[in-house]
Design an enzyme around this catalytic site. Structure first.
Site, PDB file in Angstrom:
ATOM      1  N   ASP A 126      57.012 -79.353 -50.734  1.00  9.25           N
ATOM      2  CA  ASP A 126      56.038 -79.370 -51.828  1.00  9.25           C
ATOM      3  C   ASP A 126      54.635 -79.658 -51.305  1.00  9.25           C
ATOM      4  O   ASP A 126      53.660 -79.063 -51.753  1.00  9.25           O
ATOM      5  CB  ASP A 126      56.425 -80.416 -52.879  1.00  9.25           C
ATOM      6  CG  ASP A 126      57.577 -79.966 -53.757  1.00  9.25           C
ATOM      7  OD1 ASP A 126      57.844 -78.743 -53.797  1.00  9.25           O
ATOM      8  OD2 ASP A 126      58.208 -80.819 -54.401  1.00  9.25           O
ATOM      9  N   HIS A 129      53.324 -76.632 -49.522  1.00 10.92           N
ATOM     10  CA  HIS A 129      52.896 -75.639 -50.514  1.00 10.92           C
ATOM     11  C   HIS A 129      51.528 -76.014 -51.079  1.00 10.92           C
ATOM     12  O   HIS A 129      50.677 -75.138 -51.309  1.00 10.92           O
ATOM     13  CB  HIS A 129      53.931 -75.559 -51.641  1.00 10.92           C
ATOM     14  CG  HIS A 129      53.672 -74.448 -52.609  1.00 10.92           C
ATOM     15  ND1 HIS A 129      54.089 -73.159 -52.394  1.00 10.92           N
ATOM     16  CD2 HIS A 129      53.024 -74.432 -53.792  1.00 10.92           C
ATOM     17  CE1 HIS A 129      53.712 -72.392 -53.388  1.00 10.92           C
ATOM     18  NE2 HIS A 129      53.059 -73.137 -54.262  1.00 10.92           N
ATOM     19  N   TYR A 130      51.312 -77.298 -51.281  1.00 12.92           N
ATOM     20  CA  TYR A 130      50.019 -77.807 -51.754  1.00 12.92           C
ATOM     21  C   TYR A 130      48.904 -77.464 -50.766  1.00 12.92           C
ATOM     22  O   TYR A 130      47.812 -77.029 -51.157  1.00 12.92           O
ATOM     23  CB  TYR A 130      50.138 -79.321 -51.948  1.00 12.92           C
ATOM     24  CG  TYR A 130      48.857 -80.094 -52.050  1.00 12.92           C
ATOM     25  CD1 TYR A 130      48.057 -80.000 -53.175  1.00 12.92           C
ATOM     26  CD2 TYR A 130      48.472 -80.969 -51.027  1.00 12.92           C
ATOM     27  CE1 TYR A 130      46.884 -80.740 -53.276  1.00 12.92           C
ATOM     28  CE2 TYR A 130      47.320 -81.715 -51.130  1.00 12.92           C
ATOM     29  CZ  TYR A 130      46.528 -81.595 -52.249  1.00 12.92           C
ATOM     30  OH  TYR A 130      45.369 -82.330 -52.357  1.00 12.92           O
ATOM     31  N   MET A 131      49.178 -77.598 -49.478  1.00 13.00           N
ATOM     32  CA  MET A 131      48.183 -77.274 -48.461  1.00 13.00           C
ATOM     33  C   MET A 131      47.819 -75.789 -48.496  1.00 13.00           C
ATOM     34  O   MET A 131      46.646 -75.414 -48.383  1.00 13.00           O
ATOM     35  CB  MET A 131      48.719 -77.648 -47.077  1.00 13.00           C
ATOM     36  CG  MET A 131      48.971 -79.138 -46.885  1.00 13.00           C
ATOM     37  SD  MET A 131      47.465 -80.114 -46.904  1.00 13.00           S
ATOM     38  CE  MET A 131      46.762 -79.663 -45.326  1.00 13.00           C
ATOM     39  N   LYS A 134      45.607 -75.166 -51.572  1.00 18.26           N
ATOM     40  CA  LYS A 134      44.231 -75.616 -51.357  1.00 18.26           C
ATOM     41  C   LYS A 134      43.444 -74.606 -50.513  1.00 18.26           C
ATOM     42  O   LYS A 134      42.267 -74.342 -50.778  1.00 18.26           O
ATOM     43  CB  LYS A 134      44.230 -76.986 -50.676  1.00 18.26           C
ATOM     44  CG  LYS A 134      44.515 -78.145 -51.606  1.00 18.26           C
ATOM     45  CD  LYS A 134      43.390 -78.345 -52.607  1.00 18.26           C
ATOM     46  CE  LYS A 134      43.495 -79.640 -53.359  1.00 18.26           C
ATOM     47  NZ  LYS A 134      42.439 -79.757 -54.405  1.00 18.26           N
TER      48      LYS A 134
END
Length: 217
Positions: A126, A129-131, A134
């Site tokens: 997760d 995926h956030y990176m 961004k």
């Protein structure tokens, strides 16, 4: 200055709102929950009912109209699954940038993340995926005609601010206090000639005003 903050109820957003208000600026921002709006109002911080994901570009533009600058400091942070991360962290800034153009607002500060953030911790899928989300947001913003600044903070801490930072084009990922990070955003808003640049900031020894002034072209 009138500043519209996406994420005004968050750890960085509320600190930024307090600092800007203390300097005589007017702040506003989207808040979904009535209880959070009441909490902000008790501090004298205005907010507007709304949801970045649910609102259209036209609705966002209308909510922001009349402001001089936008700060995007919201983030799902990978906590609510990949769909929420894509909608908020990945697509949110681009959607907001389109609304800014429609509303005639040029100044846009995007809070992003260090590319190597917490790699030593071997974060879960997760977070990875956030990176990616961004990075997608950054690539969308830099294609706009806005006077944007992308600001990447190192790991955020809650201790009282020191009033000093280390700011530049590339820094080593360490730690920064939320108070100091918010103050860096506030100072960037006061320096319109610092624009269309990606900056990284961490804790340091340079007074914030001087650190931002050194970024002027």
């Amino acid at each position: 200055m009138n500043v519209f903050i996406i994420g005004i109820g968050g750890g960085v957003g509320v600190r930024l709102a307090r600092q800007l208000t203390a300097r005589g600026n007017r702040v506003d921002g989207l808040v979904r929950q009535a209880a959070k709006r009441d909490e902000l109002a008790a501090e004298g911080i205005a907010s507007t009912p709304g949801d970045l994901v649910a609102m259209s570009v036209a609705e966002l533009a209308e909510a922001m109209r009349g402001n001089d600058a936008i700060v995007f400091t919201a983030g799902a942070g990978g906590r609510d699954g990949p769909e929420a991360t894509d909608q908020v962290d990945g697509e949110g800034p681009g959607k907001l940038a389109a609304a800014a153009e429609l509303a005639g607002i040029r100044r846009f500060v995007l809070v992003s993340v260090f590319p190597e953030a917490w790699r030593e911790r071997r974060m879960n899928e997760d977070f990875e995926h956030y990176m990616v989300a961004k990075k997608h947001a950054e690539t969308q913003l830099v294609l706009t005609a806005l006077d944007w600044v992308i600001l990447r903070p190192s790991a955020l801490r809650n201790e009282p601010g020191a009033g000093t930072v280390d700011l530049g084009l590339a820094k080593v990922h360490e730690e920064i206090r939320r108070d100091d990070f918010a103050a860096t955003i506030a100072e960037l808003l006061r320096q319109p000639t610092v624009n269309r640049v990606i900056l990284e900031v961490t804790g340091g020894t340079t007074p914030i005003e001087g650190a931002v002034a050194a970024m002027k072209p």
